[in-house]
Design a protein around this motif. Structure first.
Motif, mmCIF file in Angstrom:
data_model
loop_
_atom_site.group_PDB
_atom_site.id
_atom_site.type_symbol
_atom_site.label_atom_id
_atom_site.label_comp_id
_atom_site.label_asym_id
_atom_site.label_seq_id
_atom_site.Cartn_x
_atom_site.Cartn_y
_atom_site.Cartn_z
ATOM 1 N N LYS A 110 0.848 -1.179 0.000
ATOM 2 C CA LYS A 110 0.000 0.000 0.000
ATOM 3 C C LYS A 110 0.884 1.229 0.000
ATOM 4 O O LYS A 110 1.902 1.288 0.701
ATOM 5 N N SER A 111 0.523 2.215 -0.791
ATOM 6 C CA SER A 111 1.269 3.472 -0.833
ATOM 7 C C SER A 111 0.282 4.645 -0.784
ATOM 8 O O SER A 111 -0.876 4.537 -1.218
ATOM 9 N N ARG A 112 0.750 5.773 -0.247
ATOM 10 C CA ARG A 112 -0.052 7.003 -0.149
ATOM 11 C C ARG A 112 0.711 8.106 -0.865
ATOM 12 O O ARG A 112 1.910 8.316 -0.618
ATOM 13 N N THR A 114 0.496 12.259 -2.635
ATOM 14 C CA THR A 114 -0.166 13.547 -2.721
ATOM 15 C C THR A 114 0.661 14.462 -3.598
ATOM 16 O O THR A 114 1.883 14.316 -3.704
ATOM 17 N N ILE A 121 -5.012 13.219 -0.633
ATOM 18 C CA ILE A 121 -4.090 12.084 -0.499
ATOM 19 C C ILE A 121 -4.712 10.867 -1.183
ATOM 20 O O ILE A 121 -5.857 10.505 -0.893
ATOM 21 N N ASN A 122 -3.987 10.303 -2.104
ATOM 22 C CA ASN A 122 -4.474 9.155 -2.859
ATOM 23 C C ASN A 122 -3.839 7.863 -2.316
ATOM 24 O O ASN A 122 -2.616 7.797 -2.113
ATOM 25 N N ASN A 123 -4.660 6.875 -2.085
ATOM 26 C CA ASN A 123 -4.192 5.557 -1.669
ATOM 27 C C ASN A 123 -4.092 4.630 -2.877
ATOM 28 O O ASN A 123 -4.928 4.694 -3.793
ATOM 29 N N GLU A 124 -3.089 3.804 -2.868
ATOM 30 C CA GLU A 124 -2.928 2.835 -3.954
ATOM 31 C C GLU A 124 -2.540 1.485 -3.346
ATOM 32 O O GLU A 124 -1.553 1.387 -2.604
ATOM 33 N N TYR A 125 -3.321 0.466 -3.654
ATOM 34 C CA TYR A 125 -3.052 -0.892 -3.203
ATOM 35 C C TYR A 125 -2.530 -1.696 -4.396
ATOM 36 O O TYR A 125 -3.050 -1.587 -5.512
ATOM 37 N N PRO A 318 -7.146 1.805 -6.288
ATOM 38 C CA PRO A 318 -7.242 2.764 -5.172
ATOM 39 C C PRO A 318 -7.933 2.180 -3.934
ATOM 40 O O PRO A 318 -7.792 2.712 -2.843
ATOM 41 N N HIS A 319 -8.693 1.107 -4.117
ATOM 42 C CA HIS A 319 -9.385 0.491 -2.999
ATOM 43 C C HIS A 319 -8.982 -0.970 -2.890
ATOM 44 O O HIS A 319 -8.817 -1.662 -3.907
#
Length: 371
Positions: A110-112, A114, A121-125, A318-319
């Protein structure tokens, strides 16, 4: 254009090296030991394919001895150490054999991110599977696997030889104890007879019918026999103590006493070649030579290029719930790596392995020459 020339040059170099490495095949071992022109054995004799321990126990057929050998093989510390070394070698062989198979790793991360400022802030799995495999073009991995298997077979035979050697020591000690016990009982009967004779001569001397010299000679004979008996009894105690050490227990009171006289038949006569073929120490030495030749081949082929294929299959969402849906991204990469400069490390390793087959051959020839 430059990339195409580089590919053609790589293929040409690889083909040349592949042709050259064909001369590094594993060498056959020839002990070069003179054998007798002829040999005669009685008709009907066949070599017992059982272990030496089993054959000896079957020949003597003593329940006390069989139980003593089994207890010693279970309790001896040196034999347990050899068994542990064999277990370690089997695990190392499994590691070596696994080098010929593909490897697969799973990755979940997982990375965050911006863009800075007031940007969200965008999350990426990310979920990925990495695959890797080395093509054994030159047979290096096969040689390494062969060497590991030969080493395992050699250690298995060494373990069998250690068991046979320990059992033979126990059998020899037990035969020695049994025969000495018979000698002690015979000497005790002799002393009893000498004392009775001494008493008769003494009575005759006291009544005036005997000579002093006869009485002194009888006393000397009894004393010499008693001294001999004491020496044999001390040797018997020492033999019991040595047998207890073999068992890994210094207490001699747990050892059995000989109950019956041993009936030891004459050993059968076999053709020398059949005897050699049934000796685990010779077969182990032969396997060590084969392992040394295979390790030499591995060292030679470490100087050649290695071909590796790697692939990655991954998804980024993203989820977390969306990771297993939608399209996936994959790539396939082939690598050709060859040693360029390592300070002579690989070349020195190859020269080192060149000496090992000769080193392993010398003791093997000595074993084949022994009676």
């Amino acid at each position: 254009m430059f990339s195409r020339k580089f590919q053609i040059l790589s293929i040409a170099i690889s083909a040349t090296l592949l042709t050259a490495c064909s001369s590094s095949a594993i060498k056959n071992f020839d002990p070069q030991v003179a054998t007798p022109v002829s040999w005669q054995e009685p008709a009907g004799n066949t070599v017992n394919q059982n272990s030496i321990t089993t054959s000896l126990l079957d020949e003597i057929n003593d329940p006390q001895l069989r139980q003593l050998v089994e207890e010693t093989l279970t309790a001896n510390s040196n034999l347990q150490k050899t068994a542990i070394n064999l277990q370690i070698q089997r695990l190392q062989q499994r590691q070596t054999d696994a080098g010929r198979l593909p490897t697969a790793d799973i990755e979940l991360g997982k990375s965050r991110m911006t863009q800075g400022g007031s940007a969200p802030i965008n999350n990426e799995y990310k979920l990925g599977v990495n695959l890797s495999w080395e093509a054994d073009v030159w047979g290096r991995l096969a040689n390494a696997s062969f060497a590991a298997n030969a080493q395992t077979r050699a250690m298995e035979l060494d373990y069998q030889a250690a068991r046979d050697s320990l059992a033979a020591q126990v059998i020899k000690a037990w035969i020695d104890i049994t025969l000495r016990q018979q000698m002690i009982e015979t000497e005790q009967s002799r002393i009893h007879s000498l004392l009775a004779t001494e008493e008769i001569i003494k009575n005759r001397y006291l009544t005036g019918n005997g000579k002093l010299n006869d009485m002194e000679a009888a006393r000397a004979s009894s004393a010499q026999a008693s001294a001999k008996l004491s020496a044999m009894q001390q040797e018997q105690r020492d033999a019991y103590r040595n047998l207890a050490v073999l068992r890994g227990n210094l207490k001699t009171d747990t050892l059995p006493k000989p109950a019956v006289k041993l009936d030891i038949p004459a050993p059968p006569v076999w053709i020398p070649a059949d005897v050699i073929a049934n000796r685990p120490d010779l077969k182990s030495a032969y396997e060590k030579v084969r392992a040394a030749n295979a390790e030499h081949a591995v060292a030679e082929k470490n100087l050649l290029p290695a071909f590796k294929l790697s692939s990655t299959i991954s998804q980024s969402r993203p989820h977390l719930d969306d990771l297993l849906s939608g399209a996936v991204v994959w790539n396939l990469l082939g690598n050709l790596t060859a040693p360029l400069f390592d300070g002579g490390h690989l070349k020195a390793a190859e020269r080192l392995q060149t000496c090992r087959p000769s080193k392993a051959t010398l003791p093997t020839r000595m074993l084949f020459s022994q009676p």
